[in-house]
Scaffold this motif. Structure first.
Motif, PDB file in Angstrom:
ATOM      1  N   LYS A  87       0.658  -1.258   0.014  1.00 13.96           N
ATOM      2  CA  LYS A  87      -0.038   0.043   0.058  1.00 13.96           C
ATOM      3  C   LYS A  87       0.956   1.387   0.165  1.00 13.96           C
ATOM      4  CE  LYS A  87      -3.821   2.111   2.279  1.00 13.96           C
ATOM      5  NZ  LYS A  87      -4.864   2.102   3.290  1.00 13.96           N
ATOM      6  N   ASP A  88       2.026   1.320   0.663  1.00 14.40           N
ATOM      7  CA  ASP A  88       2.755   2.461   0.982  1.00 14.40           C
ATOM      8  C   ASP A  88       4.223   2.161   0.812  1.00 14.40           C
ATOM      9  OD1 ASP A  88       3.857   4.903   1.770  1.00 14.40           O
ATOM     10  OD2 ASP A  88       2.420   5.180   3.178  1.00 14.40           O
ATOM     11  N   GLN A  89       4.977   2.506  -0.288  1.00 15.96           N
ATOM     12  CA  GLN A  89       6.368   1.979  -0.450  1.00 15.96           C
ATOM     13  C   GLN A  89       7.335   3.111   0.783  1.00 15.96           C
ATOM     14  OE1 GLN A  89       8.320   2.489  -4.337  1.00 15.96           O
ATOM     15  NE2 GLN A  89       8.545   0.384  -4.312  1.00 15.96           N
ATOM     16  N   LYS A  90       6.765   4.231   1.258  1.00 16.47           N
ATOM     17  CA  LYS A  90       7.575   4.871   2.027  1.00 16.47           C
ATOM     18  C   LYS A  90       7.312   4.385   3.605  1.00 16.47           C
ATOM     19  CE  LYS A  90       7.696   9.640  -0.173  1.00 16.47           C
ATOM     20  NZ  LYS A  90       7.371  10.985  -0.078  1.00 16.47           N
ATOM     21  N   ARG A  91       6.324   4.041   3.704  1.00 20.05           N
ATOM     22  CA  ARG A  91       6.161   3.172   4.957  1.00 20.05           C
ATOM     23  C   ARG A  91       6.849   2.036   5.075  1.00 20.05           C
ATOM     24  NH1 ARG A  91      -0.024   1.425   6.039  1.00 20.05           N
ATOM     25  NH2 ARG A  91       0.626  -0.251   4.562  1.00 20.05           N
ATOM     26  N   ALA A  92       6.865   1.023   4.078  1.00 14.67           N
ATOM     27  CA  ALA A  92       7.766  -0.075   3.739  1.00 14.67           C
ATOM     28  C   ALA A  92       9.183   0.229   4.169  1.00 14.67           C
ATOM     29  CB  ALA A  92       7.606  -0.744   2.561  1.00 14.67           C
ATOM     30  N   ILE A  93       9.830   1.389   3.352  1.00 14.53           N
ATOM     31  CA  ILE A  93      11.026   1.617   3.522  1.00 14.53           C
ATOM     32  C   ILE A  93      11.454   2.108   5.170  1.00 14.53           C
ATOM     33  CG2 ILE A  93      12.705   3.419   3.266  1.00 14.53           C
ATOM     34  CD1 ILE A  93      11.379   3.785   0.308  1.00 14.53           C
ATOM     35  N   GLY A  94      10.540   2.638   5.683  1.00 19.05           N
ATOM     36  CA  GLY A  94      10.416   3.402   7.178  1.00 19.05           C
ATOM     37  C   GLY A  94      10.513   2.133   8.199  1.00 19.05           C
TER      38      GLY A  94
END
Length: 142
Positions: A74-81
């Motif tokens: 759903k959210d690539q930035k969240r996955a990175i974080g």
């Protein structure tokens, strides 16, 4: 000197594709992603598979799946974080609730984080745009 000026002219005018036999940009990007996936598999096996299992299936009620994961995709930035800073608390993945503590993996380099996310997000029924080390670096600063 003249050769250097000619090369500078070619590069600044965008004519380099006319004088050098280069691969199309899409082929270069695909090869780069392919290499990232190979490196990412190694990072995954060393750091992630013990909880999320070799095929990303997770462990029911304990560790969420990464395979076909709505939460992950759903959210690539969240996955990175999540990889960089860890995750604590309750999350819902594919309709199932998980309450967990995932440790931060801030010891991984920006390239390793990008590679492992590329591996996870492009296997087991997942398909995503490539994560770059620059994206990881930006998220690391947050």
């Amino acid at each position: 000197m003249i050769k250097g000026l000619f090369i500078a002219f070619i590069l600044t005018t965008g004519l380099s594709s006319l004088v050098s036999p280069t691969e199309p940009a899409a082929a270069i990007q695909a090869d780069t992603l392919k290499e990232s996936l190979k490196r990412g598999e190694k990072v995954y096996m060393a750091n992630c598979q013990s909880c999320h299992m070799p095929e990303g299936e997770g462990i029911p009620a304990t560790f969420p799946p990464l395979a076909k994961s709505d939460y992950l995709m759903k959210d690539q930035k969240r996955a990175i974080g999540t990889v960089l800073h860890g995750l604590s608390g309750e999350i819902t993945v594919n309709g199932e609730k998980y309450s967990m503590d995932m440790p931060a993996m801030s010891y991984l380099s920006d390239e390793e984080v990008a590679d492992v996310l590329n591996y996870i997000q492009n296997n087991w029924g997942n398909k995503a745009k490539a994560v770059t080390p620059a994206q990881v670096k930006a998220e690391r600063k947050k």
